[in-house]
Enzyme design. Structure first.
Site, PDB file in Angstrom:
ATOM      1  CD  GLU A 130       8.545 -34.156 -14.050  1.00 58.64           C
ATOM      2  OE1 GLU A 130       8.723 -32.877 -13.861  1.00 58.64           O
ATOM      3  OE2 GLU A 130       8.341 -34.922 -13.706  1.00 58.64           O
ATOM      4  CB  ALA A 270      16.294 -27.551 -14.616  1.00 63.06           C
ATOM      5  CG  MET A 271       9.296 -28.119 -14.357  1.00 63.02           C
ATOM      6  SD  MET A 271       9.278 -30.094 -14.289  1.00 63.02           S
ATOM      7  CE  MET A 271       8.257 -29.805 -15.005  1.00 63.02           C
ATOM      8  CD  GLU A 272      10.459 -31.671 -17.698  1.00 62.17           C
ATOM      9  OE1 GLU A 272      11.292 -31.581 -16.953  1.00 62.17           O
ATOM     10  OE2 GLU A 272       9.144 -33.311 -17.768  1.00 62.17           O
ATOM     11  CG  ASN A 273       8.053 -25.757 -15.975  1.00 63.59           C
ATOM     12  OD1 ASN A 273       7.159 -26.141 -15.490  1.00 63.59           O
ATOM     13  ND2 ASN A 273       8.925 -24.970 -16.039  1.00 63.59           N
ATOM     14  CG  HIS A 305      17.658 -33.674 -19.218  1.00 62.35           C
ATOM     15  ND1 HIS A 305      17.604 -35.074 -18.615  1.00 62.35           N
ATOM     16  CD2 HIS A 305      16.628 -33.485 -18.045  1.00 62.35           C
ATOM     17  CE1 HIS A 305      16.515 -35.872 -18.140  1.00 62.35           C
ATOM     18  NE2 HIS A 305      15.660 -34.673 -17.393  1.00 62.35           N
ATOM     19  CD  GLU A 306      15.414 -30.034 -17.607  1.00 65.35           C
ATOM     20  OE1 GLU A 306      14.316 -30.720 -17.584  1.00 65.35           O
ATOM     21  OE2 GLU A 306      15.972 -31.087 -16.622  1.00 65.35           O
ATOM     22  CG  HIS A 309      11.724 -33.718 -20.529  1.00 65.13           C
ATOM     23  ND1 HIS A 309      11.855 -34.784 -20.325  1.00 65.13           N
ATOM     24  CD2 HIS A 309      13.007 -33.372 -19.291  1.00 65.13           C
ATOM     25  CE1 HIS A 309      12.177 -34.969 -19.425  1.00 65.13           C
ATOM     26  NE2 HIS A 309      12.995 -34.555 -18.270  1.00 65.13           N
ATOM     27  CD  GLU A 328      12.496 -37.117 -16.308  1.00 68.45           C
ATOM     28  OE1 GLU A 328      13.458 -36.905 -16.783  1.00 68.45           O
ATOM     29  OE2 GLU A 328      11.720 -36.367 -16.369  1.00 68.45           O
TER      30      GLU A 328
HETATM   31  N1  PHE Z   1      10.973 -33.254 -14.644  1.00 68.70           N
HETATM   32  C1  PHE Z   1      12.480 -32.852 -14.360  1.00 68.70           C
HETATM   33  C2  PHE Z   1      13.592 -33.525 -15.196  1.00 68.70           C
HETATM   34  O1  PHE Z   1      14.267 -32.924 -16.063  1.00 68.70           O
HETATM   35  C3  PHE Z   1      12.940 -33.050 -12.956  1.00 68.70           C
HETATM   36  C4  PHE Z   1      12.404 -32.345 -12.197  1.00 68.70           C
HETATM   37  C5  PHE Z   1      11.125 -33.074 -11.070  1.00 68.70           C
HETATM   38  C6  PHE Z   1      12.337 -31.121 -12.178  1.00 68.70           C
HETATM   39  C7  PHE Z   1      10.885 -32.446 -10.650  1.00 68.70           C
HETATM   40  C8  PHE Z   1      10.782 -29.907 -10.609  1.00 68.70           C
HETATM   41  C9  PHE Z   1       9.982 -31.523  -9.770  1.00 68.70           C
HETATM   42  O2  PHE Z   1      14.518 -34.006 -14.876  1.00 68.70           O
HETATM   43 ZN    ZN Z   2      13.722 -34.680 -16.589  1.00 71.70          ZN
END
Ligand code: PHE
Ligand code: ZN
Length: 908
Positions: A130, A270-273, A305-306, A309, A328
Site C-alpha cells: 500500500e 502496520a499493514m493489513e495485508n 486496527h489492522e 481492516h 481508514e
Molecule cells: N493501511 C495501513 C493502516 O492501517 C497504513 C499503511 C499505509 C501502512 C501505507 C503502510 C503503508 O492503517
Molecule cells: Zn488503517
C-alpha cells in the site's frame, strides 16, 4: 530542482480499469543478488470500461526498478514492436479480448531503501504494497479497484530463510537442495495493495481462536528470535479484537489462518495485508521492562486496527485512493471503540481528542489542508494524514451520534452486505447509512468535501418568566487552499443543561431538531441537536432555573467551540458535569484561559521600551481546581475501582502544541514560559498532596497492563514530574530510587525523563550517569534505544540541538531505520517547540539538511518529517523568513522526490 512538473491526479478523472485480472500467479525466486518475479495473469477486457473506440491497448504499472526479462501473451514472447516501456508504464499494443499475460522481471530488494515494494529489513525479506508498492515487484494494474485471486510461490535458501509466507493458506511445499519453496493460495479476491510476502529466519508463537460460527482459526505471530518473548500482548490483543468485532459489528474472520510478522524497518505502524499483517516492531512487541504503558495500549489499538481492516478495507475495499478515508476513517473509529471497550471510555475519548487537536487541527489550518476525501494529489503517500485517519473517524462517529448505536449498526450491516467483494467509495458508505435508516445525509456529505476546522459560537439566554432557555449556535469555517467559501455543516451537538446544584435537568425542546436523546448509565439526559444552519436557535422549555450548559458532550463534532464561560463556570463544570469528557474539557479550558492571560502579560512586558518583569501570577482558582482533583484521588485511597487514569488526564496541562494552535501568531517561548510557570505553581502549592499521591500509588512487584494498574502508574508518574518541577534534592532522590527499583518501562522512563528535563543542579549531576546506565542496560533492545534518543531530543533545555547533533554521530544512530530516525530527528522537530523554533533558525536549518539527506534514502519518511517546517504561516515574520528560506533550499535540491516536492511546493 525537479525536472518537469510532476502530475497532479484528480478525483474527478476517475475511469474504470480497461482490463480485469481474474487470477494472479506469482513465482518469486529470492536471492541475495537478484530476485526474479514471474507473473502469470489471466486478463480480459473490462466490460464496464468506457470503451475507447478501437483501442485494444493495455497499460501496466511498474517502477523504474524493474528489469524486464520477458513478456509473453498466451505463451508467445512479444517482439519489441508489440510493446513499449516508457518510464513507469508498460504498453502492450493490440491485445486480445481475453488472454494470459506472462512477465518476468528482475529486482534487487537488498538495495531498496524506500521500504516500499519488496525490501530487506535486517536479515529478512518483506513487502509493503500500500498504496502503490506492488508495481515495484512486478508489472500490474496497480490500483485498488482491480481485484484478483492470488497464488504465490516463494523460493529461497532454506538455511537463511526457513520461513516463507504469503497471503491465504499454504497449499504445497518442497525442497531442492539448499533451497526450498512454499505455495500460498488466497481464496479471496483482493487488490494488489493487500499482497504480502515474507522470507526470513523467524520464530513463531501460535494460538487459536474459535469464531462465532465455530470455525477454528490458527493465529501466528512471527518475529526474529530475540523478540519472540515480546509477542504475548499482541496475541492477547488479537484474540480480543476478533471477539469484539463479532460482538460489536457481527464480523467474523474468514480464513483458517491469521498471521502477523514483526519487522524492524517499516515506514508506518502496520499493514493489513490479507491474512498476513506486517507490523512495525513498535506496534506489536511489548514486554513490561521494555515497553511503556502507552506502548502496551498502542499495540492493542494497532493490532485491533489492522484486524478490523479485514472487513473495513479488505472485504470491502476502496475504488481509488481518494476514498482512503472510507477504510481508514471507519477503521480508526472501530479501533477507538475497541480500545474504549477494553479500558476506560472517557480516557480513550480524551486521548483521541487530544491527538486530533495536536495533529489534525494544525493540518486543517495549514497549507496542506484537505478534505477527508481529497480532490487531488501528486503523491498518494502524502495523504496518509491525520485528516484522512483521525478526522475521518470523527466524521463516521458523527453519523453514529446522529443515528444512535442501533441504527448505525443497521447501516454498517447493510454496507458490508451490499458491498462485500467490491471496491467502493465514501459515497457508497453514506448511502448505506441512509438506505438502512430513514435519514437524509445530503448536507452531512459536506464533511467529505470541505476542509478546515469549523468554529461554533454558542450563546445562551434564560427567560425566567417563560421558563425557556434559548441556545443560539452560529457556525463558520475558515478558508482553506482552493476553498474560499464554505457551506454550513450538519453537526450533531450533544447538549445537557446543569442546574445550580450541578444536576442534569430534564430536557424538552420545541421543534424537530433533536437527532437523539441520550441517557447515560446513571440516568442523566443529553440531547443531540441537529445543527445545520449558519445560525440557529434551540429553545428548551420548562427550564426551572438558569442553567449552565454543557455543550459538545463527548466532543460530538470536530469543531472549535466558543462559549462565554467564566472561570467559575469551568470550575463548576469540572466538578459537576455528568459527561466525563466535558469535565476534563472544563479543566483544560480553565487552564488555557489562565495560561493565555499569562502569555499576554509576558508579551506585553517584553514589548515595553525597557523590558519589564511580567505579572505572571497564576490564578489560584486553577490551583484549587487541581487541589480538589488531587484530594479526590487521595480520598479514594487504594480503592482499585477509582479511575486514576482520568485523574491523571485532568492533571495534564494542555500541550504546548495545542496552546500554539490557539494563537494567531505563535510565541513558542511565552507559551513554554507560562506553562512551566503554572507547573511550578502547582508543584509548590500542592507539594504535600503530590507527595501523598506518589506514596499512595506505589505498586507491587508484578506488572499488569490493566486499566486500573496503568491509571495508578500514570497518576504516580505525573505526581513525580510535578514534584521534579522544583528540582530539589528530595525529588531527584525519588527519581533515582524509582529508576533503580522500577519493574516496568513506564516507571523507568518517567524517572529518567524528569531528570533529563530538569536544569536543577541536583538533576544535572546525575543526568549523564542515568542516561549511560540506561543505555548500557538496553543496548540490545532497539525500541528502548529509540526511547533513549527521544527523551534527549525532546528536552526543552537550551543546548538540545547540539545534543541531537552529537547523537547523530552515535554508533546506534542510523538514517536507514524509520523508527530510529523519527526517535531523534522527528521527535526534535515535532515535539521540541522551543528548541526547534529557536529564533536563530538553527533548528530549521538542521531539519532541512536532514530532509535532504533522508529524501535520497526514503522519500516517504522525508516527506513526513517535513510537517513542522510547513507551518511557517503561524509564526512571527522573522521565523517565517527563516523557515521559508529552508523550504526554498529543499526545493532547490537536485532529484527531489515527488513526495517532498509536493509538500514543499504546496506550502510555499
Ligand atoms: N493501511 C495501513 C493502516 O492501517 C497504513 C499503511 C499505509 C501502512 C501505507 C503502510 C503503508 O492503517
Ligand atoms: Zn488503517
Amino acid at each position: 530542482m525537479k525536472e518537469g512538473q510532476p502530475q497532479n491526479i484528480q478525483r474527478s478523472e476517475y475511469t474504470a480499469p480497461s482490463h480485469l485480472i481474474e487470477t494472479t500467479d506469482l513465482v518469486v525466486d529470492i536471492n541475495e543478488d537478484i530476485t526474479t518475479v514471474k507473473s502469470v495473469l489471466k486478463m480480459s477486457k473490462n466490460p464496464a470500461a468506457e470503451s475507447k473506440a478501437g483501442s485494444q491497448d493495455l497499460v501496466l504499472d511498474g517502477g523504474q526498478d524493474l528489469e524486464t526479462i520477458s513478456i509473453k501473451v498466451d505463451g508467445r514472447e512479444l517482439s519489441s514492436n508489440e510493446y513499449s516501456i516508457e518510464g513507469e508504464k508498460l504498453s502492450l499494443f493490440d491485445v486480445p479480448e481475453s488472454f494470459q499475460l506472462e512477465t518476468s522481471v528482475a529486482i534487487k530488494p537488498q538495495e531498496n531503501t524506500t521500504l516500499e515494494g519488496l525490501y530487506k529489513s535486517g536479515g529478512m525479506f518483506c513487502t509493503q504494497c500500500e498504496a502503490e508498492g506492488f508495481r515495484h515487484i512486478t508489472w500490474y494494474l496497480d490500483r485498488p479497484d482491480v481485484l484478483s485471486k492470488f497464488r504465490t510461490t516463494v523460493h529461497a535458501n532454506k538455511k537463511d530463510y526457513p520461513i516463507l509466507l504469503s497471503n491465504g493458506n499454504d497449499i504445497e511445499r518442497g525442497e531442492e537442495g539448499e533451497r526450498h519453496w512454499v505455495t500460498w493460495e488466497d481464496p479471496f479476491n483482493k487488490p494488489a495493495y493487500l499482497f504480502a510476502l515474507v522470507a526470513g529466519d523467524l520464530e513463531c508463537v501460535e494460538d487459536q481462536f474459535t469464531t462465532m460460527s465455530g470455525r477454528d482459526v490458527k493465529l501466528q505471530i512471527f518475529s526474529e528470535a530475540h523478540n519472540i518473548d515480546k509477542v504475548g500482548h499482541g496475541m492477547t490483543s488479537l484474540k480480543n479484537s476478533m471477539k469484539w468485532d463479532e460482538e460489536a459489528y457481527g464480523r467474523e474472520y474468514d480464513l483458517d489462518i491469521f498471521m502477523i510478522v514483526a519487522v524492524e524497518s517499516f515506514n508506518m505502524g502496520a499493514m493489513e495485508n490479507k491474512g498476513l499483517n506486517i507490523f512495525n516492531t513498535s506496534c506489536v512487541l511489548a514486554r513490561p521492562d521494555t515497553t511503556t504503558d502507552a506502548g502496551y495500549q498502542r499495540v492493542e489499538a494497532v493490532v485491533g486496527h489492522e484486524y478490523f481492516h479485514n472487513w473495513s478495507g479488505n472485504r470491502v475495499t476502496c475504488r481509488d485512493w481518494f476514498q482512503l478515508s472510507l477504510k481508514e476513517g471507519f477503521t480508526v473509529l472501530r479501533d477507538q471503540q475497541f480500545s474504549a471497550a477494553m479500558g476506560s471510555e472517557t480516557v480513550c475519548r480524551v486521548n483521541d481528542v487530544a491527538t486530533l487537536r495536536a495533529a489534525q487541527f494544525p493540518e486543517d489550518a495549514g497549507p496542506m489542508a484537505h478534505p477527508i476525501r481529497p480532490d487531488s494529489y501528486i503523491e498518494i503517500n502524502n495523504f496518509y494524514t491525520a485528516t484522512v485517519y483521525e478526522k475521518g473517524a470523527e466524521v463516521v462517529r458523527m453519523i453514529r451520534t446522529i443515528l444512535g448505536e442501533n441504527k448505525f449498526r443497521l447501516g454498517t450491516d447493510l454496507y458490508f452486505d451490499r458491498h462485500d467483494g467490491q471496491a467502493v467509495t465514501t459515497e457508497d458508505f453514506v448511502c448505506a447509512m441512509e438506505d438502512a435508516n430513514e435519514i437524509n445525509l445530503e448536507q452531512f456529505r459536506r464533511w467529505y468535501s470541505q476542509a478546515g476546522t469549523p468554529v461554533v459560537d454558542a450563546l445562551g439566554e434564560y427567560d425566567a418568566e417563560a421558563r425557556t432557555y434559548t441556545l443560539t449556535l452560529a457556525q463558520s469555517c475558515p478558508a482553506t487552499p482552493g476553498q474560499k467559501n464554505k457551506q454550513p455543516f450538519h453537526m450533531p451537538i450533544t447538549v445537557g443543561l446543569l442546574s445550580s446544584t450541578g444536576d442534569d435537568q430534564a430536557l424538552s425542546i420545541t421543534g424537530d431538531v433533536i437527532a437523539n436523546k441520550i441517557r447515560s448509565a446513571s440516568g442523566e439526559e443529553s440531547v443531540v441537536l441537529n445543527f445545520t444552519q449558519d445560525k440557529e436557535s434551540f429553545v428548551f422549555t420548562d427550564v426551572p432555573e438558569a442553567p449552565v450548559p454543557s455543550i459538545l458532550r463527548g466532543f460530538s463534532a470536530p469543531v472549535k467551540l466558543e462559549y462565554p464561560y467564566t472561570r467559575d463556570d469551568f470550575m463548576f463544570l469540572m466538578s459537576h458535569d455528568s459527561d466525563g469528557f466535558n469535565r476534563w474539557e472544563a479543566g483544560q479550558r480553565l487552564a488555557i484561559n489562565v495560561i493565555q492571560e499569562m502569555i499576554a502579560n509576558l508579551q506585553q512586558a517584553k514589548a515595553q521600551p525597557v523590558e519589564q518583569s511580567a505579572d505572571i501570577a497564576v490564578d489560584q482558582r486553577l490551583i484549587s481546581a487541581f487541589a480538589s482533583v488531587l484530594d479526590q484521588a487521595i480520598a479514594a485511597g487504594k480503592d482499585p475501582s477509582f479511575d486514576r487514569a482520568m485523574v491523571a488526564e485532568m492533571l495534564i496541562l494542555p500541550s504546548e502544541s495545542y496552546l500554539a494552535e490557539l494563537m494567531d501568531v505563535v510565541d513558542v517561548d511565552a507559551i513554554h514560559q507560562a506553562r512551566e510557570r503554572v507547573r511550578l505553581e502547582i508543584a509548590t502549592r500542592l507539594r504535600p498532596q503530590l507527595m501523598t499521591i506518589y506514596e499512595l500509588c506505589e505498586g507491587g512487584y508484578t506488572y499488569e497492563a490493566t486499566g486500573s494498574e496503568i491509571g495508578r502508574r500514570d497518576l504516580r508518574n505525573i505526581a513525580l514530574s510535578y514534584l521534579m518541577q522544583q528540582g530539589d534534592d528530595e525529588s531527584v532522590a525519588l527519581c533515582r530510587k524509582q529508576f533503580e527499583t522500577a519493574i516496568c518501562m513506564s516507571d523507568t522512563a518517567a524517572a529518567i525523563r524528569a531528570v533529563v528535563n530538569s536544569s536543577a543542579d541536583a538533576a544535572v549531576i546525575v543526568k549523564s550517569d542515568l542516561l549511560e546506565t540506561f543505555y548500557n542496560r538496553w543496548e540490545n533492545e532497539a525500541l528502548v534505544i529509540d526511547l533513549w534518543f527521544t527523551m534527549q531530543a525532546v528536552c526543552p533545555l537550551p543546548g538540545t540541538l547540539d545534543t541531537v547533533k552529537d547523537l547523530m554521530a552515535h554508533p546506534a544512530f542510523t538514517l536507514n531505520n524509520p523508527n530510529r530516525l523519527r526517535s531523534l530527528i522527528g521527535a526534535f522537530a515535532g515535539q521540541n517547540n522551543v528548541n526547534f523554533h529557536s529564533v536563530d533558525g538553527s533548528g530549521y536549518e538542521f531539519l532541512a539538511s536532514q530532509i535532504i539527506a533522508v529524501d535520497a534514502i526514503n522519500p516517504q519518511i522525508a516527506a513526513r518529517i517535513l510537517g513542522p517546517l510547513t507551518r511557517w504561516g503561524n509564526y512571527d515574520t522573522k521565523r517565517q523568513a527563516l523557515m521559508k528560506e529552508q523550504l526554498n533550499r529543499i526545493l532547490a535540491t537536485e532529484n527531489l522526490s515527488n513526495n517532498v516536492f509536493e509538500i514543499v511546493s504546496k506550502s510555499l
